[in-house]
Design a protein around this motif. Structure first.
Motif, PDB file in Angstrom:
ATOM      1  N   UNK A  40     -19.534 -66.989 -65.498  1.00 27.71           N
ATOM      2  CA  UNK A  40     -20.537 -67.601 -64.625  1.00 27.71           C
ATOM      3  C   UNK A  40     -20.441 -69.122 -64.638  1.00 27.71           C
ATOM      4  N   UNK A  41     -20.174 -69.715 -65.788  1.00 25.54           N
ATOM      5  CA  UNK A  41     -20.013 -71.174 -65.857  1.00 25.54           C
ATOM      6  C   UNK A  41     -18.807 -71.598 -65.030  1.00 25.54           C
ATOM      7  N   UNK A  42     -17.707 -70.859 -65.158  1.00 23.92           N
ATOM      8  CA  UNK A  42     -16.514 -71.161 -64.364  1.00 23.92           C
ATOM      9  C   UNK A  42     -16.823 -71.039 -62.878  1.00 23.92           C
ATOM     10  N   UNK A  43     -17.538 -69.978 -62.492  1.00 26.83           N
ATOM     11  CA  UNK A  43     -17.896 -69.783 -61.081  1.00 26.83           C
ATOM     12  C   UNK A  43     -18.790 -70.919 -60.586  1.00 26.83           C
ATOM     13  N   UNK A  44     -19.730 -71.352 -61.404  1.00 27.36           N
ATOM     14  CA  UNK A  44     -20.616 -72.455 -61.016  1.00 27.36           C
ATOM     15  C   UNK A  44     -19.839 -73.758 -60.854  1.00 27.36           C
ATOM     16  N   UNK A  45     -18.923 -74.033 -61.772  1.00 32.42           N
ATOM     17  CA  UNK A  45     -18.116 -75.253 -61.672  1.00 32.42           C
ATOM     18  C   UNK A  45     -17.186 -75.209 -60.465  1.00 32.42           C
ATOM     19  N   UNK A  46     -16.578 -74.064 -60.231  1.00 35.46           N
ATOM     20  CA  UNK A  46     -15.718 -73.905 -59.065  1.00 35.46           C
ATOM     21  C   UNK A  46     -16.529 -74.045 -57.782  1.00 35.46           C
ATOM     22  N   UNK A  47     -17.714 -73.453 -57.765  1.00 33.37           N
ATOM     23  CA  UNK A  47     -18.596 -73.550 -56.609  1.00 33.37           C
ATOM     24  C   UNK A  47     -19.037 -74.995 -56.372  1.00 33.37           C
ATOM     25  N   UNK A  48     -19.375 -75.682 -57.446  1.00 33.06           N
ATOM     26  CA  UNK A  48     -19.784 -77.082 -57.325  1.00 33.06           C
ATOM     27  C   UNK A  48     -18.643 -77.939 -56.787  1.00 33.06           C
ATOM     28  N   UNK A  49     -17.449 -77.719 -57.281  1.00 34.03           N
ATOM     29  CA  UNK A  49     -16.311 -78.502 -56.784  1.00 34.03           C
ATOM     30  C   UNK A  49     -15.997 -78.154 -55.330  1.00 34.03           C
ATOM     31  N   UNK A  50     -16.234 -76.894 -54.948  1.00 32.03           N
ATOM     32  CA  UNK A  50     -15.943 -76.507 -53.568  1.00 32.03           C
ATOM     33  C   UNK A  50     -16.954 -77.077 -52.575  1.00 32.03           C
ATOM     34  N   UNK A  51     -18.060 -77.610 -53.063  1.00 29.24           N
ATOM     35  CA  UNK A  51     -18.965 -78.322 -52.158  1.00 29.24           C
ATOM     36  C   UNK A  51     -18.277 -79.536 -51.558  1.00 29.24           C
ATOM     37  N   UNK A  52     -17.267 -80.049 -52.273  1.00 26.40           N
ATOM     38  CA  UNK A  52     -16.526 -81.208 -51.782  1.00 26.40           C
ATOM     39  C   UNK A  52     -15.283 -80.804 -51.004  1.00 26.40           C
ATOM     40  N   UNK A  53     -14.501 -79.852 -51.513  1.00 26.80           N
ATOM     41  CA  UNK A  53     -13.259 -79.494 -50.833  1.00 26.80           C
ATOM     42  C   UNK A  53     -13.434 -78.374 -49.817  1.00 26.80           C
ATOM     43  N   UNK A  54     -14.508 -77.609 -49.875  1.00 23.26           N
ATOM     44  CA  UNK A  54     -14.719 -76.516 -48.924  1.00 23.26           C
ATOM     45  C   UNK A  54     -14.853 -76.982 -47.488  1.00 23.26           C
ATOM     46  N   UNK A  55     -15.792 -77.889 -47.197  1.00 23.82           N
ATOM     47  CA  UNK A  55     -15.913 -78.371 -45.815  1.00 23.82           C
ATOM     48  C   UNK A  55     -14.648 -79.084 -45.331  1.00 23.82           C
ATOM     49  N   UNK A  56     -14.010 -79.826 -46.224  1.00 25.11           N
ATOM     50  CA  UNK A  56     -12.779 -80.505 -45.830  1.00 25.11           C
ATOM     51  C   UNK A  56     -11.698 -79.490 -45.469  1.00 25.11           C
ATOM     52  N   UNK A  57     -11.545 -78.447 -46.291  1.00 21.06           N
ATOM     53  CA  UNK A  57     -10.515 -77.442 -46.045  1.00 21.06           C
ATOM     54  C   UNK A  57     -10.742 -76.682 -44.754  1.00 21.06           C
ATOM     55  N   UNK A  58     -11.974 -76.274 -44.509  1.00 18.22           N
ATOM     56  CA  UNK A  58     -12.293 -75.535 -43.286  1.00 18.22           C
ATOM     57  C   UNK A  58     -12.098 -76.434 -42.057  1.00 18.22           C
ATOM     58  N   UNK A  59     -12.574 -77.657 -42.135  1.00 21.06           N
ATOM     59  CA  UNK A  59     -12.421 -78.584 -41.014  1.00 21.06           C
ATOM     60  C   UNK A  59     -10.950 -78.887 -40.754  1.00 21.06           C
ATOM     61  N   UNK A  60     -10.196 -79.113 -41.813  1.00 19.81           N
ATOM     62  CA  UNK A  60      -8.764 -79.401 -41.659  1.00 19.81           C
ATOM     63  C   UNK A  60      -8.041 -78.238 -40.987  1.00 19.81           C
ATOM     64  N   UNK A  61      -8.382 -77.026 -41.386  1.00 21.60           N
ATOM     65  CA  UNK A  61      -7.768 -75.845 -40.785  1.00 21.60           C
ATOM     66  C   UNK A  61      -8.009 -75.814 -39.274  1.00 21.60           C
ATOM     67  N   UNK A  62      -9.272 -76.008 -38.862  1.00 20.49           N
ATOM     68  CA  UNK A  62      -9.583 -75.943 -37.436  1.00 20.49           C
ATOM     69  C   UNK A  62      -9.015 -77.135 -36.671  1.00 20.49           C
ATOM     70  N   UNK A  63      -8.965 -78.309 -37.304  1.00 19.15           N
ATOM     71  CA  UNK A  63      -8.402 -79.474 -36.631  1.00 19.15           C
ATOM     72  C   UNK A  63      -6.913 -79.287 -36.362  1.00 19.15           C
ATOM     73  N   UNK A  64      -6.197 -78.729 -37.313  1.00 17.65           N
ATOM     74  CA  UNK A  64      -4.763 -78.465 -37.116  1.00 17.65           C
ATOM     75  C   UNK A  64      -4.566 -77.450 -35.994  1.00 17.65           C
ATOM     76  N   UNK A  65      -5.375 -76.399 -35.986  1.00 17.61           N
ATOM     77  CA  UNK A  65      -5.284 -75.400 -34.902  1.00 17.61           C
ATOM     78  C   UNK A  65      -5.602 -76.025 -33.549  1.00 17.61           C
ATOM     79  N   UNK A  66      -6.610 -76.906 -33.501  1.00 12.98           N
ATOM     80  CA  UNK A  66      -6.979 -77.548 -32.238  1.00 12.98           C
ATOM     81  C   UNK A  66      -5.854 -78.470 -31.754  1.00 12.98           C
ATOM     82  N   UNK A  67      -5.274 -79.241 -32.657  1.00 12.99           N
ATOM     83  CA  UNK A  67      -4.180 -80.131 -32.266  1.00 12.99           C
ATOM     84  C   UNK A  67      -2.980 -79.345 -31.763  1.00 12.99           C
ATOM     85  N   UNK A  68      -2.660 -78.246 -32.416  1.00 10.52           N
ATOM     86  CA  UNK A  68      -1.537 -77.416 -31.968  1.00 10.52           C
ATOM     87  C   UNK A  68      -1.799 -76.803 -30.600  1.00 10.52           C
TER      88      UNK A  68
END
Length: 180
Positions: free
Chosen positions: A94-122
């Motif tokens: 659970x501690x690992x999941x919480x830390x991973x979840x906390x870190x994904x608050x920063x990289x999650x939106x970036x990753x999802x946005x980057x994915x859609x931006x690349x698809x839109x540009x293509x």
């Protein structure tokens, strides 16, 4: 009410809450992804990318292990097998999941946005310049096939919040303008 009964009820309540929140996050992610995908497939004139779906990654990384942790922890406490080894393993998970979840608050939106931006540009879309469309929406970006429509006052008037209905209306307006 006995201590065991309280533990069972609280575990059931947490399990239900985690399940509902997880189901909502998954539904929201898939619903928004399917909508943007459909716009890309039908080559709509305008799409809007919502980066808040990236926060669902963090929620998933927290709630999915919680569905294992809560009943597992309750089971071992009820059975009196709180030997420390199993409890430590569940706590570490659970501690690992919480830390991973906390870190994904920063990289999650970036990753999802980057994915859609690349698809839109293509697909041939260009990002609308800042301060043109959806200026009041921090997590939304508009992309257009023709950059002219980013400054069109009627499109700006139609597309205020970035909802799916507004995007459809803006695309209908752009198609109607293109036919004239």
């Amino acid at each position: 009410m006995s201590k065991g009964l309280k533990l069972i009820f609280s575990s059931i309540a947490l399990f239900i809450a985690f399940s509902i929140l997880l189901a909502f996050c998954l539904w929201y992610s898939f619903y928004d992804s399917a909508y943007v995908n459909s716009l890309l497939e039908k080559k709509a004139s305008l799409i809007v990318i919502d980066s808040t779906t990236g926060y669902c990654v963090a929620a998933f990384l927290l709630f999915a292990p919680g569905l294992i942790f809560v009943p597992g922890n309750a089971y071992f406490k009820l059975k009196g097998r709180d030997d420390g080894k199993t409890a430590n393993a569940l706590n570490k998970l659970m501690v690992f999941a919480c830390l991973l979840s906390l870190s994904s608050l920063f990289w999650g939106p970036w990753g999802v946005t980057h994915y859609w931006e690349v698809r839109a540009q293509k697909a041939g879309y260009q990002r609308c310049p800042s301060m043109t469309l959806l200026v009041n929406r921090l997590h939304y970006t508009a992309w257009a096939k023709d950059i002219y429509y980013c400054d069109d006052p009627d499109v700006v008037r139609i597309l205020t919040r970035g909802s799916h209905q507004e995007i459809d209306e803006a695309n209908q307006y752009i198609e109607k303008q293109a036919r004239q």
